[in-house]
Motif scaffolding. Structure first.
Motif, PDB file in Angstrom:
ATOM      1  N   ASP A  18      -4.110   8.915   2.899  1.00 51.82           N
ATOM      2  CA  ASP A  18      -4.945   8.850   3.785  1.00 51.82           C
ATOM      3  C   ASP A  18      -4.926   8.063   5.085  1.00 51.82           C
ATOM      4  OD1 ASP A  18      -7.611   8.081   5.084  1.00 51.82           O
ATOM      5  OD2 ASP A  18      -8.668   7.820   3.006  1.00 51.82           O
ATOM      6  N   LYS A  19      -5.210   8.737   6.317  1.00 47.14           N
ATOM      7  CA  LYS A  19      -4.712   8.300   7.545  1.00 47.14           C
ATOM      8  C   LYS A  19      -5.240   7.015   7.746  1.00 47.14           C
ATOM      9  CE  LYS A  19      -1.893  11.631   8.968  1.00 47.14           C
ATOM     10  NZ  LYS A  19      -1.449  12.090   7.486  1.00 47.14           N
ATOM     11  N   GLY A  20      -6.429   6.478   7.241  1.00 47.56           N
ATOM     12  CA  GLY A  20      -7.235   5.220   7.626  1.00 47.56           C
ATOM     13  C   GLY A  20      -6.474   4.244   6.724  1.00 47.56           C
ATOM     14  N   ARG A  21      -5.642   4.107   6.080  1.00 48.54           N
ATOM     15  CA  ARG A  21      -5.122   3.173   5.431  1.00 48.54           C
ATOM     16  C   ARG A  21      -3.338   2.971   5.849  1.00 48.54           C
ATOM     17  NH1 ARG A  21      -7.738   1.689   1.190  1.00 48.54           N
ATOM     18  NH2 ARG A  21      -6.205   0.253   0.447  1.00 48.54           N
ATOM     19  N   GLU A  22      -3.427   1.887   6.486  1.00 47.40           N
ATOM     20  CA  GLU A  22      -1.931   1.293   7.000  1.00 47.40           C
ATOM     21  C   GLU A  22      -0.961   1.051   5.822  1.00 47.40           C
ATOM     22  OE1 GLU A  22      -0.383  -2.223   9.714  1.00 47.40           O
ATOM     23  OE2 GLU A  22      -2.616  -1.513  10.275  1.00 47.40           O
ATOM     24  N   LYS A  23       0.090   1.656   5.711  1.00 42.30           N
ATOM     25  CA  LYS A  23       1.263   1.398   4.705  1.00 42.30           C
ATOM     26  C   LYS A  23       2.151   0.338   5.150  1.00 42.30           C
ATOM     27  CE  LYS A  23       1.213   6.276   3.235  1.00 42.30           C
ATOM     28  NZ  LYS A  23       0.356   5.973   2.114  1.00 42.30           N
ATOM     29  N   GLY A  24       2.369  -0.514   4.166  1.00 41.90           N
ATOM     30  CA  GLY A  24       3.387  -1.455   4.197  1.00 41.90           C
ATOM     31  C   GLY A  24       3.271  -2.165   2.919  1.00 41.90           C
TER      32      GLY A  24
ATOM     33  N   THR B 150       0.805  -1.106  -0.108  1.00 46.67           N
ATOM     34  CA  THR B 150      -0.070   0.080  -0.016  1.00 46.67           C
ATOM     35  C   THR B 150       0.828   1.115   0.118  1.00 46.67           C
ATOM     36  OG1 THR B 150      -0.079  -0.145   2.326  1.00 46.67           O
ATOM     37  CG2 THR B 150      -1.814  -1.001   0.802  1.00 46.67           C
ATOM     38  N   LEU B 151       1.822   1.274  -0.771  1.00 50.23           N
ATOM     39  CA  LEU B 151       2.720   2.267  -0.959  1.00 50.23           C
ATOM     40  C   LEU B 151       2.775   2.795  -2.447  1.00 50.23           C
ATOM     41  CD1 LEU B 151       6.018   1.094   0.826  1.00 50.23           C
ATOM     42  CD2 LEU B 151       4.117   2.456   1.867  1.00 50.23           C
ATOM     43  N   CYS B 152       2.939   4.293  -2.589  1.00 46.93           N
ATOM     44  CA  CYS B 152       3.091   4.530  -3.926  1.00 46.93           C
ATOM     45  C   CYS B 152       3.979   5.669  -4.234  1.00 46.93           C
ATOM     46  CB  CYS B 152       1.707   4.802  -4.666  1.00 46.93           C
ATOM     47  SG  CYS B 152       1.663   5.183  -6.247  1.00 46.93           S
ATOM     48  N   ASN B 153       4.425   5.828  -5.393  1.00 43.75           N
ATOM     49  CA  ASN B 153       5.346   7.008  -5.690  1.00 43.75           C
ATOM     50  C   ASN B 153       4.711   8.041  -6.316  1.00 43.75           C
ATOM     51  OD1 ASN B 153       4.793   5.206  -7.814  1.00 43.75           O
ATOM     52  ND2 ASN B 153       6.743   5.469  -8.943  1.00 43.75           N
ATOM     53  N   LEU B 154       3.298   7.993  -6.420  1.00 44.72           N
ATOM     54  CA  LEU B 154       2.508   9.136  -7.051  1.00 44.72           C
ATOM     55  C   LEU B 154       1.394   9.701  -6.001  1.00 44.72           C
ATOM     56  CD1 LEU B 154       1.944   7.892 -10.829  1.00 44.72           C
ATOM     57  CD2 LEU B 154       3.677   9.172  -9.763  1.00 44.72           C
ATOM     58  N   ASN B 155       0.687  10.600  -6.301  1.00 48.86           N
ATOM     59  CA  ASN B 155      -0.126  11.477  -5.518  1.00 48.86           C
ATOM     60  C   ASN B 155      -1.429  11.494  -6.284  1.00 48.86           C
ATOM     61  OD1 ASN B 155       2.753  12.532  -4.514  1.00 48.86           O
ATOM     62  ND2 ASN B 155       1.609  11.669  -2.822  1.00 48.86           N
ATOM     63  N   CYS B 156      -2.134  10.636  -6.793  1.00 45.67           N
ATOM     64  CA  CYS B 156      -3.219  10.693  -7.476  1.00 45.67           C
ATOM     65  C   CYS B 156      -4.494  11.387  -6.870  1.00 45.67           C
ATOM     66  CB  CYS B 156      -3.666   9.701  -8.348  1.00 45.67           C
ATOM     67  SG  CYS B 156      -2.634   8.735  -9.384  1.00 45.67           S
ATOM     68  N   VAL B 157      -5.019  12.355  -7.354  1.00 39.98           N
ATOM     69  CA  VAL B 157      -5.878  13.278  -6.602  1.00 39.98           C
ATOM     70  C   VAL B 157      -7.029  12.573  -5.693  1.00 39.98           C
ATOM     71  CG1 VAL B 157      -5.016  15.494  -7.644  1.00 39.98           C
ATOM     72  CG2 VAL B 157      -7.222  14.198  -8.355  1.00 39.98           C
ATOM     73  N   LEU B 158      -7.626  11.286  -6.260  1.00 35.98           N
ATOM     74  CA  LEU B 158      -8.693  10.710  -5.918  1.00 35.98           C
ATOM     75  C   LEU B 158      -8.208   9.277  -5.112  1.00 35.98           C
ATOM     76  CD1 LEU B 158     -11.406  11.213  -8.410  1.00 35.98           C
ATOM     77  CD2 LEU B 158     -11.338  12.445  -6.101  1.00 35.98           C
ATOM     78  N   CYS B 159      -6.958   9.312  -5.219  1.00 27.68           N
ATOM     79  CA  CYS B 159      -6.815   7.820  -4.471  1.00 27.68           C
ATOM     80  C   CYS B 159      -6.256   7.897  -2.878  1.00 27.68           C
ATOM     81  CB  CYS B 159      -5.364   7.280  -5.239  1.00 27.68           C
ATOM     82  SG  CYS B 159      -4.698   6.039  -4.615  1.00 27.68           S
ATOM     83  N   PRO B 160      -6.763   7.235  -1.860  1.00 28.78           N
ATOM     84  CA  PRO B 160      -6.286   7.185  -0.761  1.00 28.78           C
ATOM     85  C   PRO B 160      -4.909   6.964  -0.371  1.00 28.78           C
ATOM     86  CG  PRO B 160      -7.851   5.436  -1.276  1.00 28.78           C
ATOM     87  CD  PRO B 160      -7.729   6.008  -2.302  1.00 28.78           C
ATOM     88  N   VAL B 161      -4.313   6.138  -1.155  1.00 25.61           N
ATOM     89  CA  VAL B 161      -2.848   5.984  -1.061  1.00 25.61           C
ATOM     90  C   VAL B 161      -1.994   7.084  -1.266  1.00 25.61           C
ATOM     91  CG1 VAL B 161      -0.918   4.430  -1.736  1.00 25.61           C
ATOM     92  CG2 VAL B 161      -3.216   3.511  -1.366  1.00 25.61           C
ATOM     93  N   GLY B 162      -2.261   7.582  -2.541  1.00 23.56           N
ATOM     94  CA  GLY B 162      -1.557   8.752  -2.945  1.00 23.56           C
ATOM     95  C   GLY B 162      -1.942  10.078  -2.047  1.00 23.56           C
ATOM     96  N   GLN B 163      -2.968  10.142  -1.659  1.00 25.68           N
ATOM     97  CA  GLN B 163      -3.403  11.311  -0.859  1.00 25.68           C
ATOM     98  C   GLN B 163      -2.865  11.036   0.708  1.00 25.68           C
ATOM     99  OE1 GLN B 163      -4.210  14.295  -1.778  1.00 25.68           O
ATOM    100  NE2 GLN B 163      -3.904  13.113  -3.736  1.00 25.68           N
TER     101      GLN B 163
END
Ligand code: SF4
Length: 169
Positions: free
Chosen positions: A58-64, A43-56
């Motif tokens: 979003d605190k609700g999504r655990e990263k890993g 759940t990691l990404c190198n981009l910041n797409c505007v409607l994506c919880p990962v790209g934005q």
């Protein structure tokens, strides 16, 4: 279609019959395994797409990133019945260093494997490993036809680099 698929085995066919049976008779308990699953390798990404919880972020999504041992556990259980594995969901799959190990492992079970990438985290080594890994289907996520249009949604995307990577592939 599943019966005569190039990814079928007798075990998969029998499991598919159990699915058809469950669909028709709706028993209280289903004994069949899934024939298609989605596994998110990270759940990691190198981009910041505007409607994506990962790209934005979003605190609700655990990263890993998923560990190979976890992936193996899932495939060991479901793999003998699977026709299709989508090895992507929310995140950039090529950020996981074990991604091709995962593909190769899934291919041992005769599964059709798909990956979707934004192709920004890409180099010669990844390109070479990808072409040798046995991936059946690659989706490239490029949301625009120029750097200017891509900037509107896929923040951080390098348009020219992605097009060059596609050509190299
Ligand atoms: S490339 Fe995909 S995962 Fe990454 S920020 Fe964009 S939509 Fe989200």
């Amino acid at each position: 279609m599943y019966f005569f698929s190039e990814f079928a085995t007798n075990r998969k066919r029998i499991n598919y019959i159990l699915i058809l049976f469950a669909r028709k008779f709706k028993p209280a308990r289903v004994f069949a395994y899934p024939i298609k699953i989605t596994v998110c390798p990270g759940t990691l990404c190198n981009l910041n797409c505007v409607l994506c919880p990962v790209g934005q972020n979003d605190k609700g999504r655990e990263k890993g990133l998923m560990e190979f041992s976890t992936f193996k556990k899932v495939i060991d259980e479901c793999g003998p019945y699977l026709y299709k594995l989508d090895l992507y969901n929310w995140g950039e799959p090529f950020l996981n260093k074990d991604i091709f190990k995962m593909v190769r492992y899934a291919k041992k079970f005769k599964i059709k494997v798909s990956i979707s990438s934004n192709l920004n985290h890409f180099n010669e080594k990844i390109c070479s490993e990808l072409t040798k890994s046995g991936v059946d289907h690659l989706l490239i996520s490029l949301d625009g036809t120029s750097q200017e249009s891509v900037n509107k949604y896929q923040v951080g995307n390098n348009f020219v680099e992605v097009v060059t990577n596609m050509k190299n592939l």
